[in-house]
Design an enzyme around this catalytic site. Structure first.
Site, mmCIF file in Angstrom:
data_model
loop_
_atom_site.group_PDB
_atom_site.id
_atom_site.type_symbol
_atom_site.label_atom_id
_atom_site.label_comp_id
_atom_site.label_asym_id
_atom_site.label_seq_id
_atom_site.Cartn_x
_atom_site.Cartn_y
_atom_site.Cartn_z
ATOM 1 N N LYS A 40 0.830 -1.211 0.000
ATOM 2 C CA LYS A 40 0.000 0.000 0.000
ATOM 3 C C LYS A 40 0.865 1.262 0.000
ATOM 4 C CE LYS A 40 -2.223 0.771 3.747
ATOM 5 N NZ LYS A 40 -3.176 0.589 4.865
ATOM 6 N N GLU A 89 -2.328 7.974 12.485
ATOM 7 C CA GLU A 89 -1.187 7.159 12.069
ATOM 8 C C GLU A 89 -0.346 6.747 13.260
ATOM 9 O OE1 GLU A 89 0.502 6.475 8.507
ATOM 10 O OE2 GLU A 89 -1.571 5.965 8.898
ATOM 11 N N ARG A 90 0.311 5.600 13.149
ATOM 12 C CA ARG A 90 1.325 5.241 14.141
ATOM 13 C C ARG A 90 2.544 6.130 13.918
ATOM 14 N NH1 ARG A 90 -0.994 0.932 11.920
ATOM 15 N NH2 ARG A 90 -2.047 -0.574 13.257
#
Length: 482
Positions: free
Chosen positions: A165, A191-192
């Site tokens: 991705k 997001e991380r």
């Protein structure tokens, strides 16, 4: 107006904190009640930011904190900033990484040559919108042929971890900057921290950072911050579209996290939840964000959004509301990734509203339909091949399998952003060359060419060159052995 000035700045409007419940703060103002979306500052240096979301009575407002509320207590002073949440815009933001407040988080000096604009903007009016449906060429064969994207449209990218991705998003950024003279903007919602750092480093190594902007509302941040980071990113994108009149590629990862943050904010504010616990205003909030992504007379914002589907349930309200805004769906397949067919896009699961004869043309449409038909028939024959072997098929079916396997390999492509890992030179393939290659493979022009020659090439003529080079290399080795 720079919203980051400290509390020592004189202000005509100050209030008191009367209640703190997690991220929800109730405040009392004696003179002037702040309007909805007004940004308030608290703390010794104004480091606690609160956005007004409700006016409770003549003197009380309720807001959601966009920062952690540690240290905030009843009786503390709060100052009206005089405006809403602002985002930086201008050429100075290119190549930089920001948080929801416009602070640079890439360890570089603060950007120069910037202006500040409100993140709360209305979608462009109908009179300014372009009514033409144009195809947005990515230079990636499989997408351009089978799932054409719309210029100024929204595409959903469905994929789990490890199926390519991020590589696909990175390649689209590279192609957009190198060949469309546009700007790319990455918006990470929920997001991380690790993913943001990795993406920044990959973009820098790939050489695409100077023409892109990154905005992050990380997973550990309060829901108010994650809910507003998409609006901040869109404000930056609108600047490049309307002021610079450039095309913008906006990548959002993950749009479900925006809905999730809105659900948390709604619950904290005490609103009655709707089906499955989602906020009652989900449709309005998502539309307010998505409708700003549009094609106008000045330029276009083309968006590719990663979409997480809860428990793979496509009837989930979050998925249903998101699908209604998308013009294309790109589904990544772990099975194809395991077979080494990159990009690992499933051609039978993916779809696009642009794939109609009136938009892409009769030839392109007929070819795409024939490719899908061939690949679908091959998928049906795979069980028979696994049980009985290829030899048990009729000659007609064997030819179909050969065509399908060559098509699958031709639709793979080496990427510029993976050159240092694969040692394969990246290829940008025009739509005309991609269609020509598919047409010639369907016409059995390459039935005598080994399948491997069509794997990881650009135009189809490279397969002939590859076969010739392999033959010359074998001849040289044979001579050396004799």
């Amino acid at each position: 107006m720079d919203q980051r000035k400290d509390l020592s700045t004189p202000s005509a409007n100050r209030g008191l904190v009367v209640a703190v419940r997690g991220s929800v703060v109730d405040l009392r103002f004696e003179t002037h009640l702040p309007p909805i979306y007004r940004l308030l500052r608290a703390g010794s240096e104004g480091q606690i930011r609160i956005e007004v979301l409700a006016q409770l009575d003549d003197h009380h407002v309720r807001g959601i904190a966009l920062t952690p509320t540690q240290g905030l207590a009843r009786g503390m002073w709060v100052e009206d900033s005089g405006g809403p949440l602002m985002a930086p815009v201008g050429k100075g933001i290119l190549g930089r990484m920001f948080d929801v407040f416009g602070n640079a988080i890439d360890r570089q000096p603060p950007p120069t040559e910037i202006q500040w604009r409100s993140v709360h903007n209305a979608p462009p009016p109908l009179a300014r919108r372009s009514t033409q449906s144009e195809v947005f060429e990515t230079g990636i064969k499989l997408i351009d042929v089978l799932v054409p994207l719309e210029r100024g449209g929204k595409a959903g990218l469905f994929g789990g971890a490890g199926v390519g991705k991020t590589v696909l998003l990175t390649e689209m950024i590279h192609n957009m900057i190198g060949h469309h003279a546009g700007v790319s903007l990455f918006c990470g919602i929920g997001e991380r921290c690790r993913e943001g750092e990795e993406l920044y480093r990959e973009m820098k190594d790939a050489g695409v950072l100077p023409n892109m902007v990154m905005v992050f509302g990380q997973m550990n941040e309060p829901p108010g911050s994650r809910f507003r980071v998409g609006h901040a990113a869109l404000t930056m994108a609108e600047y490049f579209r309307d002021d610079e009149q450039r095309d913008v590629l906006l990548l959002i990862d993950n749009i479900f996290r925006f809905i999730q943050a809105g659900m948390e904010v709604s619950g904290l504010m005490g609103q009655m939840p709707s089906r499955l616990g989602y906020q009652p205003t989900m449709g309005t909030e998502l539309s307010g964000l998505e409708e700003r992504i549009a094609n106008t007379d000045a330029g276009a914002i083309t968006s590719i959004q990663a979409v997480y589907v809860p428990a793979d349930d496509f009837t989930d309200p979050a998925a249903v509301h998101t699908f209604s805004h998308l013009s294309a769906s790109i589904v990544l397949s772990r099975k194809r990734a395991g077979e080494g067919l990159y990009p690992a896009i499933d051609p039978l699961q993916s779809s696009s509203r642009m794939a109609t004869p009136g938009i892409v043309g009769e030839r392109h449409y007929a070819l795409a339909q024939e490719i899908r038909r061939t690949l679908a028939q091959y998928a049906e024959l795979k069980d028979i091949i696994a049980m009985l072997g290829l030899e048990q098929l009729s000659p007609e079916d064997r030819n179909l399998v050969a065509r399908a396997r060559r098509l699958e390999r031709f639709l793979t492509q080496p990427f510029f952003t993976t050159e240092r890992f694969t040692s394969l030179t990246g290829k940008l393939v025009s739509l005309a060359d991609a269609l020509d290659g598919c047409e010639r493979i369907l016409g059995d022009e390459f039935k005598d060419v080994p399948e491997g020659a069509l794997y990881m090439i650009g135009g189809v003529d490279e397969a002939v060159v590859k076969v010739k080079d392999d033959k010359d290399n074998r001849d040289i080795r044979d001579k050396e052995e004799t």
